[in-house]
Design a protein around this motif. Sequence first.
Motif, PDB file in Angstrom:
ATOM      1  N   LYS A 150       0.896  -1.166   0.023  1.00 28.50           N
ATOM      2  CA  LYS A 150      -0.103   0.048  -0.048  1.00 28.50           C
ATOM      3  C   LYS A 150       0.976   1.259  -0.066  1.00 28.50           C
ATOM      4  CE  LYS A 150      -3.803  -2.070   2.436  1.00 28.50           C
ATOM      5  NZ  LYS A 150      -4.860  -2.001   3.635  1.00 28.50           N
ATOM      6  N   ALA A 151       0.390   2.412  -0.541  1.00 27.34           N
ATOM      7  CA  ALA A 151       1.047   3.521  -0.563  1.00 27.34           C
ATOM      8  C   ALA A 151       1.443   4.172   0.889  1.00 27.34           C
ATOM      9  CB  ALA A 151       0.098   4.543  -1.192  1.00 27.34           C
TER      10      ALA A 151
ATOM     11  N   ASP B 285       1.864   7.038   3.675  1.00 22.30           N
ATOM     12  CA  ASP B 285       0.774   8.104   4.143  1.00 22.30           C
ATOM     13  C   ASP B 285       1.121   9.420   3.512  1.00 22.30           C
ATOM     14  OD1 ASP B 285      -0.484   6.602   5.876  1.00 22.30           O
ATOM     15  OD2 ASP B 285       0.619   7.087   7.668  1.00 22.30           O
TER      16      ASP B 285
ATOM     17  N   ILE C  20      -0.197   6.035  -9.242  1.00 24.70           N
ATOM     18  CA  ILE C  20      -0.746   5.008  -8.183  1.00 24.70           C
ATOM     19  C   ILE C  20       0.176   3.872  -8.130  1.00 24.70           C
ATOM     20  CG2 ILE C  20      -2.784   3.718  -7.302  1.00 24.70           C
ATOM     21  CD1 ILE C  20      -2.724   6.914  -7.212  1.00 24.70           C
TER      22      ILE C  20
ATOM     23  N   LEU D 189       3.258   4.634  -6.115  1.00 26.11           N
ATOM     24  CA  LEU D 189       3.125   5.028  -4.673  1.00 26.11           C
ATOM     25  C   LEU D 189       2.896   3.518  -3.864  1.00 26.11           C
ATOM     26  CD1 LEU D 189       0.629   7.921  -4.725  1.00 26.11           C
ATOM     27  CD2 LEU D 189       3.019   8.111  -4.269  1.00 26.11           C
ATOM     28  N   ASN D 190       2.181   2.453  -4.731  1.00 23.12           N
ATOM     29  CA  ASN D 190       1.595   1.380  -4.176  1.00 23.12           C
ATOM     30  C   ASN D 190       2.968   0.473  -3.964  1.00 23.12           C
ATOM     31  OD1 ASN D 190      -0.828   2.018  -3.646  1.00 23.12           O
ATOM     32  ND2 ASN D 190      -1.262   0.972  -5.610  1.00 23.12           N
TER      33      ASN D 190
ATOM     34  N   ARG E 290       5.907   1.856  -3.183  1.00 23.73           N
ATOM     35  CA  ARG E 290       6.772   2.864  -2.442  1.00 23.73           C
ATOM     36  C   ARG E 290       7.932   3.237  -3.202  1.00 23.73           C
ATOM     37  NH1 ARG E 290       5.405   2.250   3.702  1.00 23.73           N
ATOM     38  NH2 ARG E 290       2.986   1.485   3.523  1.00 23.73           N
TER      39      ARG E 290
ATOM     40  N   TRP F 282       7.764   5.765  -4.843  1.00 23.95           N
ATOM     41  CA  TRP F 282       7.497   7.448  -4.618  1.00 23.95           C
ATOM     42  C   TRP F 282       7.004   7.355  -3.169  1.00 23.95           C
ATOM     43  CZ3 TRP F 282       5.167   9.013  -9.908  1.00 23.95           C
ATOM     44  CH2 TRP F 282       6.122   8.946 -10.809  1.00 23.95           C
ATOM     45  N   ARG F 283       7.518   8.524  -2.594  1.00 20.78           N
ATOM     46  CA  ARG F 283       6.950   8.617  -1.143  1.00 20.78           C
ATOM     47  C   ARG F 283       6.587  10.145  -0.993  1.00 20.78           C
ATOM     48  NH1 ARG F 283       8.461   4.437   2.904  1.00 20.78           N
ATOM     49  NH2 ARG F 283       9.318   2.506   1.429  1.00 20.78           N
TER      50      ARG F 283
END
Length: 295
Positions: free
Chosen positions: A2-3, A5, A38, A41-42, A44, A46-47
């Motif tokens: 999961k991405a 926060d 997306i 992000l998922n 990770r 990119w954060r």
Amino acid sequence: MKAPDFIYHRASSVQEAVQLLDEYDGNARILAGGQSLIPMLNMRLWRPSALIDINRIEGLDAVNAQGHETVLGARVRYNVIEHSALIAQRLPLLTNMIRYVGDRQVRHRGTVGGSLVQGDPTGEMPLAALTLGAKVKVVSVKGEREIPLTSFYEGSYATVLEPNEMVVSVIYPKHPPFYAFCEMNRRHNDFAVVSVAVAGEIDEQGHWQDVRIGMGGVNESPMLATDAASLLNGSRMTDEDIAQAAQLACTQADPPDDIRASGEYRLHLLNAYVRKALGNLRREASSAFSKSPVN
């Protein structure tokens, strides 16, 4: 996975979006279609601290004819390109190439601006914009500027955009009268292994002018085969001309080795697909002239 926060913002104007980008000082991302963002992000990869949703900003999904130029807002979705009569009339190469992008689900959400910023070396939209000589209009709190596609990328998946700049539109010049596109992939609508887009026109003496040869999947970013195009400009594009142009295109390429193909195989494909695309370009022109009324 999961991405991580992040803070979510829904911008109501371009000014608000670029102000937020400036406040986060390079640690925020623009959300439009999300087809590349997306997954990154998922996984990770990119954060970012924040996502700035631009889907409710008016005008970013507009398609406008402005003289010889055609301007597509950054949020114009692939399915609009696929079905727009105006784009089909003014940018037929773009309409042709969009059908090779992903599947219907991807084309329903993906955006032209997102594709250019993502900068996939095998992506159809960056290749089309480069081949057609497009410019990208970007905005920040400091103002706006236009960046030619020939100067837009500085490496694999890397653009010259500043962290606080946002793409607002893509400006395409007058479309050449003749064009062709060829792509090879391992499965239908998979990422391209090699792709070639060509365009040009013929003068009254039958000589080719303003030839452009765009190549995807053979370098860190889409590239133009400038030496090959120079060879063809002023020629009648004979079989020998096409063969020499294909060889020149290969000398400019620097294809990678990856899970889809080796660099050596990509060079083999590139030679074949440049010849195929140029042959189709010549055939299209011959067909158009044969259909012209005799005076």
